[in-house]
Design a protein around this motif. Sequence first.
Motif, PDB file in Angstrom:
ATOM      1  N   MET A   1      -9.036  -2.572 -19.707  1.00 26.67           N
ATOM      2  CA  MET A   1      -8.597  -2.049 -18.399  1.00 26.67           C
ATOM      3  C   MET A   1      -9.723  -1.228 -17.757  1.00 26.67           C
ATOM      4  O   MET A   1     -10.331  -0.408 -18.422  1.00 26.67           O
ATOM      5  N   THR A   2      -9.987  -1.446 -16.490  1.00 23.94           N
ATOM      6  CA  THR A   2     -11.055  -0.672 -15.844  1.00 23.94           C
ATOM      7  C   THR A   2     -10.529   0.733 -15.506  1.00 23.94           C
ATOM      8  O   THR A   2      -9.322   0.990 -15.556  1.00 23.94           O
ATOM      9  N   PHE A   3     -11.476   1.603 -15.151  1.00 28.22           N
ATOM     10  CA  PHE A   3     -11.094   2.989 -14.827  1.00 28.22           C
ATOM     11  C   PHE A   3     -10.107   3.022 -13.652  1.00 28.22           C
ATOM     12  O   PHE A   3      -9.093   3.715 -13.700  1.00 28.22           O
ATOM     13  N   THR A   4     -10.386   2.245 -12.622  1.00 29.37           N
ATOM     14  CA  THR A   4      -9.479   2.299 -11.462  1.00 29.37           C
ATOM     15  C   THR A   4      -8.108   1.696 -11.803  1.00 29.37           C
ATOM     16  O   THR A   4      -7.089   2.177 -11.306  1.00 29.37           O
ATOM     17  N   GLN A   5      -8.095   0.681 -12.658  1.00 24.13           N
ATOM     18  CA  GLN A   5      -6.786   0.129 -13.077  1.00 24.13           C
ATOM     19  C   GLN A   5      -5.975   1.204 -13.810  1.00 24.13           C
ATOM     20  O   GLN A   5      -4.772   1.327 -13.618  1.00 24.13           O
ATOM     21  N   GLU A   6      -6.697   1.972 -14.633  1.00 26.01           N
ATOM     22  CA  GLU A   6      -6.036   3.056 -15.373  1.00 26.01           C
ATOM     23  C   GLU A   6      -5.456   4.098 -14.406  1.00 26.01           C
ATOM     24  O   GLU A   6      -4.323   4.540 -14.557  1.00 26.01           O
ATOM     25  N   LEU A   7      -6.269   4.468 -13.409  1.00 26.17           N
ATOM     26  CA  LEU A   7      -5.826   5.478 -12.438  1.00 26.17           C
ATOM     27  C   LEU A   7      -4.597   4.987 -11.674  1.00 26.17           C
ATOM     28  O   LEU A   7      -3.630   5.726 -11.461  1.00 26.17           O
ATOM     29  N   ILE A   8      -4.655   3.719 -11.277  1.00 25.17           N
ATOM     30  CA  ILE A   8      -3.547   3.156 -10.505  1.00 25.17           C
ATOM     31  C   ILE A   8      -2.279   3.157 -11.356  1.00 25.17           C
ATOM     32  O   ILE A   8      -1.219   3.614 -10.917  1.00 25.17           O
ATOM     33  N   GLU A   9      -2.430   2.716 -12.592  1.00 25.79           N
ATOM     34  CA  GLU A   9      -1.271   2.671 -13.491  1.00 25.79           C
ATOM     35  C   GLU A   9      -0.628   4.054 -13.657  1.00 25.79           C
ATOM     36  O   GLU A   9       0.578   4.195 -13.619  1.00 25.79           O
ATOM     37  N   LYS A  10      -1.484   5.068 -13.815  1.00 27.82           N
ATOM     38  CA  LYS A  10      -0.966   6.425 -14.034  1.00 27.82           C
ATOM     39  C   LYS A  10      -0.240   6.988 -12.823  1.00 27.82           C
ATOM     40  O   LYS A  10       0.528   7.933 -12.937  1.00 27.82           O
ATOM     41  N   ASN A  11      -0.546   6.434 -11.647  1.00 24.96           N
ATOM     42  CA  ASN A  11       0.025   6.992 -10.418  1.00 24.96           C
ATOM     43  C   ASN A  11       1.067   6.093  -9.753  1.00 24.96           C
ATOM     44  O   ASN A  11       1.574   6.423  -8.674  1.00 24.96           O
ATOM     45  N   LEU A  12       1.387   4.994 -10.422  1.00 22.37           N
ATOM     46  CA  LEU A  12       2.319   4.049  -9.796  1.00 22.37           C
ATOM     47  C   LEU A  12       3.675   4.666  -9.484  1.00 22.37           C
ATOM     48  O   LEU A  12       4.307   4.311  -8.491  1.00 22.37           O
ATOM     49  N   SER A  13       4.101   5.628 -10.327  1.00 22.52           N
ATOM     50  CA  SER A  13       5.429   6.203 -10.067  1.00 22.52           C
ATOM     51  C   SER A  13       5.404   6.999  -8.750  1.00 22.52           C
ATOM     52  O   SER A  13       6.401   7.052  -8.028  1.00 22.52           O
ATOM     53  N   VAL A  14       4.262   7.606  -8.444  1.00 24.15           N
ATOM     54  CA  VAL A  14       4.163   8.342  -7.165  1.00 24.15           C
ATOM     55  C   VAL A  14       4.158   7.340  -5.999  1.00 24.15           C
ATOM     56  O   VAL A  14       4.832   7.548  -4.986  1.00 24.15           O
ATOM     57  N   TRP A  15       3.419   6.244  -6.164  1.00 25.66           N
ATOM     58  CA  TRP A  15       3.372   5.235  -5.092  1.00 25.66           C
ATOM     59  C   TRP A  15       4.754   4.605  -4.903  1.00 25.66           C
ATOM     60  O   TRP A  15       5.152   4.294  -3.781  1.00 25.66           O
ATOM     61  N   GLN A  16       5.468   4.429  -6.019  1.00 24.97           N
ATOM     62  CA  GLN A  16       6.827   3.879  -5.916  1.00 24.97           C
ATOM     63  C   GLN A  16       7.712   4.843  -5.105  1.00 24.97           C
ATOM     64  O   GLN A  16       8.514   4.410  -4.272  1.00 24.97           O
ATOM     65  N   GLN A  17       7.515   6.147  -5.330  1.00 26.24           N
ATOM     66  CA  GLN A  17       8.287   7.128  -4.535  1.00 26.24           C
ATOM     67  C   GLN A  17       7.924   7.036  -3.055  1.00 26.24           C
ATOM     68  O   GLN A  17       8.773   7.243  -2.194  1.00 26.24           O
ATOM     69  N   CYS A  18       6.666   6.742  -2.784  1.00 27.72           N
ATOM     70  CA  CYS A  18       6.263   6.549  -1.372  1.00 27.72           C
ATOM     71  C   CYS A  18       7.043   5.362  -0.794  1.00 27.72           C
ATOM     72  O   CYS A  18       7.638   5.453   0.289  1.00 27.72           O
ATOM     73  N   LEU A  19       7.005   4.243  -1.531  1.00 25.48           N
ATOM     74  CA  LEU A  19       7.689   3.030  -1.060  1.00 25.48           C
ATOM     75  C   LEU A  19       9.184   3.291  -0.853  1.00 25.48           C
ATOM     76  O   LEU A  19       9.784   2.769   0.095  1.00 25.48           O
ATOM     77  N   ASP A  20       9.769   4.092  -1.729  1.00 18.75           N
ATOM     78  CA  ASP A  20      11.207   4.378  -1.643  1.00 18.75           C
ATOM     79  C   ASP A  20      11.535   5.471  -0.627  1.00 18.75           C
ATOM     80  O   ASP A  20      12.705   5.788  -0.418  1.00 18.75           O
ATOM     81  N   SER A  21      10.520   6.079  -0.024  1.00 18.38           N
ATOM     82  CA  SER A  21      10.793   7.193   0.901  1.00 18.38           C
ATOM     83  C   SER A  21      11.594   6.665   2.099  1.00 18.38           C
ATOM     84  O   SER A  21      11.410   5.522   2.527  1.00 18.38           O
ATOM     85  N   PRO A  22      12.499   7.495   2.626  1.00 23.54           N
ATOM     86  CA  PRO A  22      13.313   7.038   3.758  1.00 23.54           C
ATOM     87  C   PRO A  22      12.475   6.536   4.934  1.00 23.54           C
ATOM     88  O   PRO A  22      12.836   5.561   5.583  1.00 23.54           O
ATOM     89  N   PHE A  23      11.343   7.174   5.189  1.00 22.70           N
ATOM     90  CA  PHE A  23      10.516   6.737   6.325  1.00 22.70           C
ATOM     91  C   PHE A  23      10.113   5.266   6.153  1.00 22.70           C
ATOM     92  O   PHE A  23      10.285   4.448   7.066  1.00 22.70           O
ATOM     93  N   LEU A  24       9.585   4.909   4.986  1.00 15.68           N
ATOM     94  CA  LEU A  24       9.114   3.531   4.792  1.00 15.68           C
ATOM     95  C   LEU A  24      10.268   2.548   4.665  1.00 15.68           C
ATOM     96  O   LEU A  24      10.177   1.412   5.145  1.00 15.68           O
ATOM     97  N   GLN A  25      11.345   2.984   4.041  1.00 17.79           N
ATOM     98  CA  GLN A  25      12.500   2.092   3.920  1.00 17.79           C
ATOM     99  C   GLN A  25      13.064   1.777   5.311  1.00 17.79           C
ATOM    100  O   GLN A  25      13.407   0.637   5.616  1.00 17.79           O
ATOM    101  N   GLN A  26      13.134   2.793   6.158  1.00 20.19           N
ATOM    102  CA  GLN A  26      13.655   2.562   7.514  1.00 20.19           C
ATOM    103  C   GLN A  26      12.663   1.749   8.356  1.00 20.19           C
ATOM    104  O   GLN A  26      13.055   0.923   9.173  1.00 20.19           O
TER     105      GLN A  26
END
Length: 223
Positions: A1-26
Amino acid sequence: MTFTQELIEKNLSVWQQCLDSPFLQQLGAGTLDEACFKGYIVDDSLYLREYAKVFAWGMTKAEDLDAIRTYYSLLSFVNEGEGATRLVYLNRYGLDDHSIQHLPQRPENLAYTGCMIKAARDGKGAPECMMACLPCMVSYQWIFQRLLQQYPNVRETPFWPLVRDYTSQSYEQACQSWLAYTDRICQDLDAERKAQCSEIFRECSLHELHFWEMSLQPRTDLP
Ligand SMILES: Cc1ncc(C[n+]2csc(CCO)c2C)c(N)n1
């Protein structure tokens, strides 16, 4: 796994919260109040002005032309790709770049750009500068691709030009090349510097989430 893949993996739960935010859902469902969207576009315009300064600091520490070319490519995407869409939206709301420059960034926005600029200003070089801007570029690609899968009918809403920018093949290719560059320059960093880089990436990912949360409220100072 590359360094950036590792970083992305570690932060996916935050990005998922972004996707689930009411602003983006609406936004995906096409039900978002356009007053909120207008506020988002205004804050984002102010954000992108400050974003350019991240690279101004980066440039002063560049050790080779590769770094300069990468910063240039990031800035030109802001100016040509995103910039064009943003201007269409500003015009649609009776605004333009000039008329909003005096407006303050909302606190979450200011905290975010402050964090990015500090990382690039105080960091040793290109790795820290790239860490500050990777979450914004790559989270948008990740989020908007999923949003389009979840809401294919977003194509029929006023928000499509924005979604289209970040789901295009050319944007995906640009992200791949920014990631590949980052992996190259981070390859030989020691563990301590990698940990610092990872912390900047984390902080900026959280600021992305706060920016989406902020955007659910309309600005109250617009004509
Ligand atoms: C708050 C906020 N976060 C991320 C982006 C997306 N973005 C900002 S600069 C850039 C170009 C390449 O890094 C991209 C894709 C945005 N517009 N606003």
